[in-house]
Scaffold this motif. Structure first.
Motif, PDB file in Angstrom:
ATOM      1  N   HIS A  77     -51.101 -55.717  43.326  1.00  0.00           N
ATOM      2  CA  HIS A  77     -51.314 -56.714  42.274  1.00  0.00           C
ATOM      3  C   HIS A  77     -49.998 -57.056  41.606  1.00  0.00           C
ATOM      4  N   ASP A  78     -49.202 -57.841  42.280  1.00  0.00           N
ATOM      5  CA  ASP A  78     -47.961 -58.265  41.633  1.00  0.00           C
ATOM      6  C   ASP A  78     -47.563 -59.631  42.164  1.00  0.00           C
ATOM      7  N   SER A  79     -47.538 -60.596  41.266  1.00  0.00           N
ATOM      8  CA  SER A  79     -47.293 -61.977  41.678  1.00  0.00           C
ATOM      9  C   SER A  79     -45.852 -62.215  42.118  1.00  0.00           C
ATOM     10  N   ARG A  80     -44.967 -61.214  41.902  1.00  0.00           N
ATOM     11  CA  ARG A  80     -43.569 -61.406  42.323  1.00  0.00           C
ATOM     12  C   ARG A  80     -43.395 -61.277  43.838  1.00  0.00           C
ATOM     13  N   LEU A  81     -44.418 -60.715  44.516  1.00  0.00           N
ATOM     14  CA  LEU A  81     -44.261 -60.403  45.945  1.00  0.00           C
ATOM     15  C   LEU A  81     -43.881 -61.628  46.783  1.00  0.00           C
ATOM     16  N   GLU A  82     -44.633 -62.726  46.623  1.00  0.00           N
ATOM     17  CA  GLU A  82     -44.368 -63.887  47.482  1.00  0.00           C
ATOM     18  C   GLU A  82     -42.947 -64.428  47.250  1.00  0.00           C
ATOM     19  N   GLY A  83     -42.516 -64.483  45.981  1.00  0.00           N
ATOM     20  CA  GLY A  83     -41.174 -64.994  45.660  1.00  0.00           C
ATOM     21  C   GLY A  83     -40.092 -64.153  46.330  1.00  0.00           C
ATOM     22  N   LEU A  84     -40.288 -62.834  46.349  1.00  0.00           N
ATOM     23  CA  LEU A  84     -39.283 -61.952  46.954  1.00  0.00           C
ATOM     24  C   LEU A  84     -39.250 -62.128  48.475  1.00  0.00           C
ATOM     25  N   ILE A  85     -40.425 -62.312  49.067  1.00  0.00           N
ATOM     26  CA  ILE A  85     -40.467 -62.560  50.526  1.00  0.00           C
ATOM     27  C   ILE A  85     -39.778 -63.887  50.841  1.00  0.00           C
ATOM     28  N   LYS A  86     -40.002 -64.874  49.958  1.00  0.00           N
ATOM     29  CA  LYS A  86     -39.417 -66.213  50.188  1.00  0.00           C
ATOM     30  C   LYS A  86     -37.896 -66.213  50.154  1.00  0.00           C
ATOM     31  N   ILE A  87     -37.314 -65.396  49.255  1.00  0.00           N
ATOM     32  CA  ILE A  87     -35.839 -65.442  49.171  1.00  0.00           C
ATOM     33  C   ILE A  87     -35.169 -64.558  50.234  1.00  0.00           C
ATOM     34  N   ALA A  88     -35.981 -63.784  50.969  1.00  0.00           N
ATOM     35  CA  ALA A  88     -35.395 -62.921  52.004  1.00  0.00           C
ATOM     36  C   ALA A  88     -35.451 -63.611  53.369  1.00  0.00           C
ATOM     37  N   ASP A  89     -34.581 -63.139  54.302  1.00  0.00           N
ATOM     38  CA  ASP A  89     -34.623 -63.651  55.674  1.00  0.00           C
ATOM     39  C   ASP A  89     -35.652 -62.870  56.488  1.00  0.00           C
ATOM     40  N   LEU A  90     -35.830 -61.608  56.104  1.00  0.00           N
ATOM     41  CA  LEU A  90     -36.676 -60.690  56.886  1.00  0.00           C
ATOM     42  C   LEU A  90     -37.440 -59.801  55.914  1.00  0.00           C
ATOM     43  N   THR A  91     -38.717 -59.539  56.228  1.00  0.00           N
ATOM     44  CA  THR A  91     -39.485 -58.565  55.439  1.00  0.00           C
ATOM     45  C   THR A  91     -39.786 -57.362  56.321  1.00  0.00           C
ATOM     46  N   ILE A  92     -39.601 -56.159  55.759  1.00  0.00           N
ATOM     47  CA  ILE A  92     -39.979 -54.928  56.468  1.00  0.00           C
ATOM     48  C   ILE A  92     -41.053 -54.256  55.625  1.00  0.00           C
TER      49      ILE A  92
END
Ligand SMILES: NC(=O)c1ccc[n+]([C@@H]2O[C@H](COP(=O)([O-])OP(=O)(O)OC[C@H]3O[C@@H](n4cnc5c(N)ncnc54)[C@H](O)[C@@H]3O)[C@@H](O)[C@H]2O)c1
Ligand SMILES: O=c1ccn([C@@H]2O[C@H](COP(=O)(O)OP(=O)(O)O[C@H]3OC[C@@H](O)[C@H](O)[C@H]3O)[C@@H](O)[C@H]2O)c(=O)[nH]1
Length: 387
Positions: A77-92
């Motif tokens: 439950h954290d709305s920051r997740l999508e923004g952090l994925i968006k600014i990254a090139d890769l998610t692990i």
């Protein structure tokens, strides 16, 4: 350090930003260490805890300060997740409940953590055209085909009946009452979903199936840096017993077999995946060491010998005791009989091979355990129990 680095095809590697979910855990801490000390990449480290990566975050004079940022958040439950994925090139994605003691006692939390909570991560990567490296598990194979053969069948010795292949082996779990398989089943479904996102929507993904990676910072020592009644994975259980000078507990006779790989070898494989997307995308990789196979009983014996050597302390008078799985883990426990990873795909795609023998990896890991915990354990043992 960072300049002039090339990938397996000789092309220069560009610095990237990696959103690492579960970065504060055992694998995450080693991966962050590797990325900071040997690459120019930036890490957005997401977790609810950061104790295991504190040494990388402070002080701000560290050579990589500015390339690692910790974000304390719960992906449930954290709305920051999508923004952090968006600014990254890769998610692990490493976040998970992944200790067997939880699978049959907290099956809902286990299924939510390994399937439901991973869904938004997959969705955000797919919708934003971001590459995903998702951590699954060797447990998706469940039991070997060979385990269903008669005990005296010569076919049990035939690798065709036990070697686990990413693109051929079936996933064989026990009945629904055997809630041990809640974890494996949730991981299998998220693998299938990621695979389908790749096939239907073009998601660029890599799935990792770790085969018992072990080393420093794995789990916790009960009563020291984790709950006294907690049951971590086998390395920490046996380390705890050795530190306290008590017998190592063998569940159901310690007959199950495992292959153990040193965390530092395994992290090399993950770095190859990160930096060679063209070779890693669309693949599922076993990451283990087929040469390091032992029964759990043999692991207990070897850990006792190694610990005696590195600590200088006498081995426990009674080295092991047998305990039933029901007593140790509770109702609904079941087990994988044998886990030998087939290495063809990771060899072909990334040229990776593990290097460290079981004895050597136990020697460095138990040296770490002794240095980190021996004094603390003495204090815990000496402290009178509060009435
Ligand atoms: N270590 C192994 O041998 C092994 C074997 C097979 C699979 N895996 C998989 O690899 C991954 C990492 O394993 P590990 O050994 O490092 O485990 P770990 O428990 O040490 O690390 C997992 C981390 O995820 C974090 N986390 C969990 N839920 C979260 C949430 N909702 N929000 C934010 N953070 C959350 C935890 O706080 C923890 O720091 C897991 O997916 C696990 O299933 C590990
Ligand atoms: O004190 C102990 C602890 C464990 N064991 C046995 O040791 C074996 C290994 O136990 P671990 O706790 O390491 O867990 P497992 O290998 O069964 O599963 C692990 O596999 C891969 C990952 O997905 C997870 O980290 C975990 O599910 C099991 O057979 C278990 O029953 C003991 O005999 N005594």
């Amino acid at each position: 350090m960072a300049s002039g680095r090339v990938d397996l095809d000789g092309k220069p590697i560009k610095p990237m930003t990696i959103c690492m979910i579960g970065a504060g855990g055992f694998i995450g801490s080693h991966l962050c260490e590797k990325l900071m000390s040997e690459t120019p990449h930036t890490v957005l480290a997401l977790d609810v805890y950061n104790d295991k990566i504190k040494h990388l975050l402070e002080p701000n004079t560290l050579p990589w300060a500015g390339r690692i940022q910790f974000h304390r958040l719960n992906i449930k439950h954290d709305s920051r997740l999508e923004g952090l994925i968006k600014i990254a090139d890769l998610t692990i994605n490493l976040a998970a409940i992944c200790t067997p003691a939880d699978y049959n006692t907290r099956p809902l939390d286990t299924i939510y953590s390994n399937f439901i909570d991973a869904l938004p991560v997959v969705k955000y990567c797919s919708e934003n055209n971001k590459r995903l490296i998702h951590f699954s598990t060797c447990e998706v194979y469940g039991k070997t085909v060979g385990s269903f053969l008669p005990k005296d069948s010569p076919l049990r010795k035939d690798p065709a009946y036990y070697v686990l292949k990413e693109d051929e082996s079936p996933c064989i779990f026990g009945s629904i009452e055997k809630q041990r398989w809640s974890y494996a089943c949730a991981k299998q479904l998220i693998e299938r979903l990621i695979y389908a996102e790749g096939a239907e929507n073009g998601l660029e993904f890599t799935i990792v199936r770790p085969f018992n990676w072990i080393g420093p910072r794995m789990d916790f020592i009960p009563g020291v840096d984790g709950p006294s009644e907690g049951v971590p994975r086998v390395l920490a259980c046996f380390s705890n017993n050795l530190l306290r000078g008590e017998p190592l507990k063998l569940v159901d006779g310690g007959q199950s077999q495992r292959t153990f790989v040193y965390i530092k070898d395994a992290i090399e494989a993950v770095l190859l995946m990160i930096e060679n997307p063209a070779r890693a995308n669309g693949h599922i990789f076993n990451v283990g060491n087929p040469n390091n196979e032992v029964t759990v009983r043999q692991l207990a014996e070897m850990m006792t010998q190694v610990y005696t050597k590195v600590s200088g302390e006498a081995p426990p008078e009674k080295p092991t005791i047998d305990v039933s799985s029901k007593e140790f883990y509770g109702e609904g426990y079941d087990d994988s009989d044998k886990r030998i990873p087939d290495m063809t795909i990771i060899n072909r795609q990334l040229g990776w091979n593990p290097k460290t023998s079981l004895w050597d990896l136990l020697e460095s890991t138990l040296t770490y355990q002794h240095r980190t915990y021996a004094e603390a354990i003495k204090k815990v043992i000496a402290k009178p129990v509060a009435s």
